[in-house]
Design a protein around this motif. Structure first.
Motif, PDB file in Angstrom:
ATOM      1  N   LEU A   1       0.809  -1.261  -0.131  1.00 32.07           N
ATOM      2  CA  LEU A   1      -0.032  -0.100  -0.135  1.00 32.07           C
ATOM      3  C   LEU A   1       0.831   1.249  -0.098  1.00 32.07           C
ATOM      4  CD1 LEU A   1      -2.995  -1.044   2.341  1.00 32.07           C
ATOM      5  CD2 LEU A   1      -2.975  -1.021  -0.041  1.00 32.07           C
ATOM      6  N   ASP A   2       2.132   1.250  -0.245  1.00 25.82           N
ATOM      7  CA  ASP A   2       2.826   2.149  -0.496  1.00 25.82           C
ATOM      8  C   ASP A   2       2.759   2.616  -2.054  1.00 25.82           C
ATOM      9  OD1 ASP A   2       4.884   4.035  -0.590  1.00 25.82           O
ATOM     10  OD2 ASP A   2       6.490   2.794  -0.153  1.00 25.82           O
ATOM     11  N   VAL A   3       1.503   3.134  -2.145  1.00 21.06           N
ATOM     12  CA  VAL A   3       1.169   3.424  -3.740  1.00 21.06           C
ATOM     13  C   VAL A   3       1.881   4.457  -4.252  1.00 21.06           C
ATOM     14  CG1 VAL A   3      -1.392   2.820  -3.170  1.00 21.06           C
ATOM     15  CG2 VAL A   3      -0.872   5.106  -2.971  1.00 21.06           C
ATOM     16  N   GLU A   4       2.594   5.027  -3.542  1.00 16.05           N
ATOM     17  CA  GLU A   4       3.479   6.458  -4.228  1.00 16.05           C
ATOM     18  C   GLU A   4       4.871   5.562  -4.643  1.00 16.05           C
ATOM     19  OE1 GLU A   4       3.940  10.185  -2.510  1.00 16.05           O
ATOM     20  OE2 GLU A   4       2.111   9.871  -1.282  1.00 16.05           O
ATOM     21  N   ALA A   5       5.293   4.689  -4.018  1.00 14.65           N
ATOM     22  CA  ALA A   5       6.712   4.084  -4.584  1.00 14.65           C
ATOM     23  C   ALA A   5       6.561   2.572  -3.951  1.00 14.65           C
ATOM     24  CB  ALA A   5       7.845   4.794  -3.740  1.00 14.65           C
ATOM     25  N   PRO A   6       5.588   1.698  -4.717  1.00 15.04           N
ATOM     26  CA  PRO A   6       5.635   0.279  -4.441  1.00 15.04           C
ATOM     27  C   PRO A   6       6.625  -0.470  -4.754  1.00 15.04           C
ATOM     28  CG  PRO A   6       4.271   0.786  -6.564  1.00 15.04           C
ATOM     29  CD  PRO A   6       4.874   2.214  -5.736  1.00 15.04           C
ATOM     30  N   ASN A   7       7.314  -1.420  -3.884  1.00 15.11           N
ATOM     31  CA  ASN A   7       8.486  -2.084  -4.329  1.00 15.11           C
ATOM     32  C   ASN A   7       8.682  -3.314  -3.875  1.00 15.11           C
ATOM     33  OD1 ASN A   7      10.271  -0.052  -5.629  1.00 15.11           O
ATOM     34  ND2 ASN A   7      10.466   0.942  -3.621  1.00 15.11           N
ATOM     35  N   ASP A   8       7.584  -3.837  -3.330  1.00 18.73           N
ATOM     36  CA  ASP A   8       7.575  -5.316  -2.690  1.00 18.73           C
ATOM     37  C   ASP A   8       7.823  -6.141  -4.075  1.00 18.73           C
ATOM     38  OD1 ASP A   8       7.029  -4.335  -0.620  1.00 18.73           O
ATOM     39  OD2 ASP A   8       5.238  -4.870  -0.209  1.00 18.73           O
ATOM     40  N   HIS A   9       7.245  -5.824  -5.154  1.00 26.10           N
ATOM     41  CA  HIS A   9       7.295  -6.805  -6.439  1.00 26.10           C
ATOM     42  C   HIS A   9       8.844  -6.934  -6.600  1.00 26.10           C
ATOM     43  CE1 HIS A   9       6.839  -3.018  -7.966  1.00 26.10           C
ATOM     44  NE2 HIS A   9       7.321  -3.187  -9.121  1.00 26.10           N
ATOM     45  N   ILE A  10       9.486  -6.020  -6.532  1.00 24.83           N
ATOM     46  CA  ILE A  10      11.056  -5.925  -6.877  1.00 24.83           C
ATOM     47  C   ILE A  10      11.509  -6.680  -5.898  1.00 24.83           C
ATOM     48  CG2 ILE A  10      12.855  -4.283  -7.326  1.00 24.83           C
ATOM     49  CD1 ILE A  10      10.778  -2.069  -8.100  1.00 24.83           C
ATOM     50  N   LEU A  11      11.311  -6.374  -4.619  1.00 25.50           N
ATOM     51  CA  LEU A  11      12.050  -7.428  -3.607  1.00 25.50           C
ATOM     52  C   LEU A  11      11.639  -8.824  -3.767  1.00 25.50           C
ATOM     53  CD1 LEU A  11      12.813  -4.529  -2.618  1.00 25.50           C
ATOM     54  CD2 LEU A  11      12.169  -5.360  -0.346  1.00 25.50           C
ATOM     55  N   LEU A  12      10.631  -9.151  -4.098  1.00 25.35           N
ATOM     56  CA  LEU A  12      10.223 -10.548  -4.492  1.00 25.35           C
ATOM     57  C   LEU A  12      10.841 -11.007  -5.907  1.00 25.35           C
ATOM     58  CD1 LEU A  12       6.657 -10.147  -2.939  1.00 25.35           C
ATOM     59  CD2 LEU A  12       8.433 -11.667  -1.979  1.00 25.35           C
ATOM     60  N   GLY A  13      11.169 -10.063  -6.715  1.00 29.77           N
ATOM     61  CA  GLY A  13      11.681 -10.540  -8.000  1.00 29.77           C
ATOM     62  C   GLY A  13      10.782 -11.019  -8.885  1.00 29.77           C
ATOM     63  N   VAL A  14       9.341 -10.280  -8.852  1.00 31.09           N
ATOM     64  CA  VAL A  14       8.358 -10.784  -9.895  1.00 31.09           C
ATOM     65  C   VAL A  14       8.035  -9.668 -10.607  1.00 31.09           C
ATOM     66  CG1 VAL A  14       7.334 -12.748  -8.233  1.00 31.09           C
ATOM     67  CG2 VAL A  14       6.614 -10.283  -8.037  1.00 31.09           C
ATOM     68  N   ASN A  15       7.197  -9.717 -11.754  1.00 30.37           N
ATOM     69  CA  ASN A  15       6.678  -8.598 -12.429  1.00 30.37           C
ATOM     70  C   ASN A  15       5.226  -8.748 -12.129  1.00 30.37           C
ATOM     71  OD1 ASN A  15       8.949  -8.266 -14.107  1.00 30.37           O
ATOM     72  ND2 ASN A  15       8.756  -9.894 -15.354  1.00 30.37           N
ATOM     73  N   LEU A  16       4.845  -7.441 -11.905  1.00 29.16           N
ATOM     74  CA  LEU A  16       3.354  -7.346 -11.578  1.00 29.16           C
ATOM     75  C   LEU A  16       2.358  -7.646 -12.613  1.00 29.16           C
ATOM     76  CD1 LEU A  16       3.552  -3.634 -10.564  1.00 29.16           C
ATOM     77  CD2 LEU A  16       3.256  -5.483  -8.951  1.00 29.16           C
ATOM     78  N   GLY A  17       1.296  -8.601 -12.326  1.00 28.59           N
ATOM     79  CA  GLY A  17       0.402  -8.883 -12.881  1.00 28.59           C
ATOM     80  C   GLY A  17      -1.038  -8.720 -12.763  1.00 28.59           C
ATOM     81  N   ASN A  18      -1.870  -8.954 -13.690  1.00 29.06           N
ATOM     82  CA  ASN A  18      -3.354  -8.778 -13.578  1.00 29.06           C
ATOM     83  C   ASN A  18      -3.656  -7.376 -13.406  1.00 29.06           C
ATOM     84  OD1 ASN A  18      -4.308 -11.557 -13.970  1.00 29.06           O
ATOM     85  ND2 ASN A  18      -3.468 -11.712 -11.854  1.00 29.06           N
TER      86      ASN A  18
END
Lengths: 297, 286
Positions: free
Chosen positions: B36-53
């Motif tokens: 929910l850090d919508v201004e700077a979301p980074n969890d996907h980067i830390l998880l090494g995944v590309n955002l989907g859906n």
């Protein structure tokens, strides 16, 4: 000239670098510093400010309140609140969560009982002024916990700073912006002449600085980049490649240096606390480039 | 059940903690992590995944039908954001970036159809499968948009469409109302802090928020060797918050952070610290 320092991401060293740049520019220019991170202001601390000379309350925020005496418990307010801020408490009363309310007054407008829901002005925070021991003034703000409108605080900070600039004949305003790309950052970047972006060579920082750069572009401001902790991720070339592809000049690179966190504990700009450290050497070079390319250029 | 990871100041390691405890707790719960850090979301980067859906988030914007508008100015008067300005004769105009989409103008407009349904794209939400047996929901505000609250709300709504036993929310920096919106509904707040004077200053604010929201609050001290941890303990105690872990500065954590591999999936000794945090949460929730 108004220079804004932004990063998109928190924790990349924006305030440390800003404090050291202020320290290095203070002898040549008449400056004012603005800490535009109203939710987590730190620049004053880094410049050793302990006493604020002047403090103004900001009473801009509005919060809806429901009078349980006249409320008929129809629930329309809860249904219509765009941000889901109204809930029913254990006694069956509808209550506005004051820590999430945006003050839009939709609940008050849809309520069928006149006077039951009122919009009340509340304090959203304070704006403060101090003179640093380095001679230049600083304006800072602190948003109260759970309040909206941090962007408005920043706008007011910059207005105050502009007035002081005029009164005291100051030349440059250095604005240390918040993390993110929202209202505080837009208020920080808007009206600046130049943006200096700070990023570290990590994928997360790259992603965030790219986002804040779009905000900077929106205002048609020239942008520059400082790479901080430049050596923490050898082999990561994407940050520099991106800057090159966008035509963003790199003002310099600052290596990871444990003197920076140490200086933070001493509440001093790192270039003052550890003038011989490798980070200090690098920031002095960056300051020279800023004088040459941005201020005189 | 819902828990929140927050921290006051940016860059204290919120996302590192959120991602690693998510990987660990996903072994025990059907889990969703919401960035929910919508201004700077980074969890996907830390998880090494590309955002989907990807799904677009649109916000209401009034569209004036000037053939019907009676120029009564009510819409402008009621707009708390001052997003509607009127000409001398009362003709309303919208300044789109100031509009929060709250519909107050539409509610007060006395002429049916004078204000029509317009909309603006303000950001996106994503639902991404991770290789760690949990789903990541991400909110991403569009660049140039000022208001993150509608996107935090939209992201939490998207989370509600999924089924889970445990929701972990990772908030933005700061302690404004978008952070409290993210935390809302949590049974436990984990404040990630640094033992520097700056970190301690900001920690106090997030502890205050936890107190106001009446949520049990724990403190994780990150980069614990970079300052005076005793000071953090003292502040935590003042707010009745327990310090549950100290994470020293570690190049292994930096390495895994930049490579998009959560450290709990590696054999580095630091992984144990995050596992212990996850265990403690598990015991609390049980």
């Amino acid at each position: 000239m108004q220079i804004v320092i932004a990063s998109g991401k928190g924790g990349v060293g924006k305030s440390s670098i800003t404090a050291s740049l202020l320290y290095l520019l203070k002898d040549d220019y008449r400056l004012i510093a603005v800490d535009a991170d109203a939710e987590a202001p730190n620049l004053g601390l880094l410049l050793g400010v302990t006493n604020w000379e002047e403090e103004r309350e900001h009473v801009g925020a509005k919060i809806a309140r429901i009078n349980p005496e006249t409320c008929i418990r129809c629930g329309i307010c809860r249904e219509r609140c765009p941000y889901e801020c109204i809930y029913m408490d254990e006694y069956g009363n509808y209550v506005v969560n004051e820590l999430t309310c945006e003050g839009c007054n939709v609940c008050g407008l849809v309520c069928p009982v006149p006077g039951t829901i009122t919009l009340e002005q509340v304090r959203s925070g304070v704006i403060r002024k101090a003179t640093t021991k380095y001679g230049f003034p600083i304006i800072s703000a602190q948003l109260d916990v759970g309040r909206p409108e941090s962007g408005k605080l920043v706008t007011e900070e910059k207005e105050w700073a502009s007035r002081i600039m005029k009164e005291q004949g100051l030349e440059h305003m250095i604005v240390d912006s918040a993390a993110g790309i929202g209202c505080q950052v837009i208020a920080s970047v808007g009206g600046a002449d130049v943006a200096i972006l700070i990023a570290e060579p990590t994928p997360a920082s790259l992603s965030d600085v790219q986002r804040v750069y779009k905000v900077v572009q929106h205002f048609h401001e020239p942008a520059y980049l400082i790479v901080n902790k430049a050596d923490i991720n050898p082999g990561f070339t994407k940050l520099r490649e991106w800057a090159e592809s966008e035509g963003i000049p790199i003002l310099g690179e600052i290596p990871y240096d444990s003197s920076i966190p140490k200086s933070m504990s001493m509440l001093k700009p790192f270039v003052e606390a550890f003038p011989d450290s490798k980070a200090s050497k690098a920031i002095r070079e960056v300051a020279e480039v800023i004088k040459e390319e941005i201020i005189r250029g | 059940m819902q828990i929140a990871v927050s921290g006051g100041k940016g860059g204290t390691g919120k996302s590192t903690v959120a991602v690693n405890i998510a990987v660990e707790l996903a072994k025990k719960f059907k889990l969703v992590l919401a960035d929910l850090d919508v201004e700077a979301p980074n969890d996907h980067i830390l998880l090494g995944v590309n955002l989907g859906n990807e799904r677009e988030v649109h916000q209401f914007m009034p569209k004036f039908d000037y053939s019907k508008c009676i120029k009564c100015r009510k819409c402008a008067e009621v707009c708390e954001e001052h997003a509607i300005v009127t000409l001398k004769d009362g003709t309303p105009f919208l300044m789109p970036t100031l509009c929060s989409g709250c519909r107050a103008c539409e509610i007060v407009c006395p002429v049916p159809g004078a204000i029509q349904e317009g909309s603006r794209l303000i950001g996106h939400t994503y639902v991404t499968e991770t290789p760690y047996n949990f789903i990541l929901v991400t909110g991403k505000l569009r660049e140039g948009e000022e208001r993150s609250m509608p996107l935090v709300v939209a992201t939490k709504r998207r989370v509600k469409e999924l089924s889970w036993d445990l929701l972990i929310v990772d908030t933005a920096a700061g302690t404004g109302n978008t952070v409290s919106k993210a935390i809302e509904g949590s049974e436990l707040l984990i404040a990630v802090t640094e033992p520097t004077p700056l970190g301690i200053h900001d920690t106090e604010l997030i502890l205050e928020l936890g107190r106001l929201m009446e949520i049990e609050t724990w403190v994780v001290i990150n980069r614990s060797d970079l300052g005076d941890v005793n000071e953090v303990y003292r502040r935590a105690e003042r707010y009745g918050a327990e310090v549950i872990a100290e994470i020293p500065y570690s190049e292994n954590i930096v390495k895994t952070y930049v490579s998009g591999t959560p450290i709990v999936t590696t054999n580095f000794p630091e992984a144990e610290i995050f596992r212990k945090i996850a265990d403690k949460i598990y015991n609390f929730l049980r």
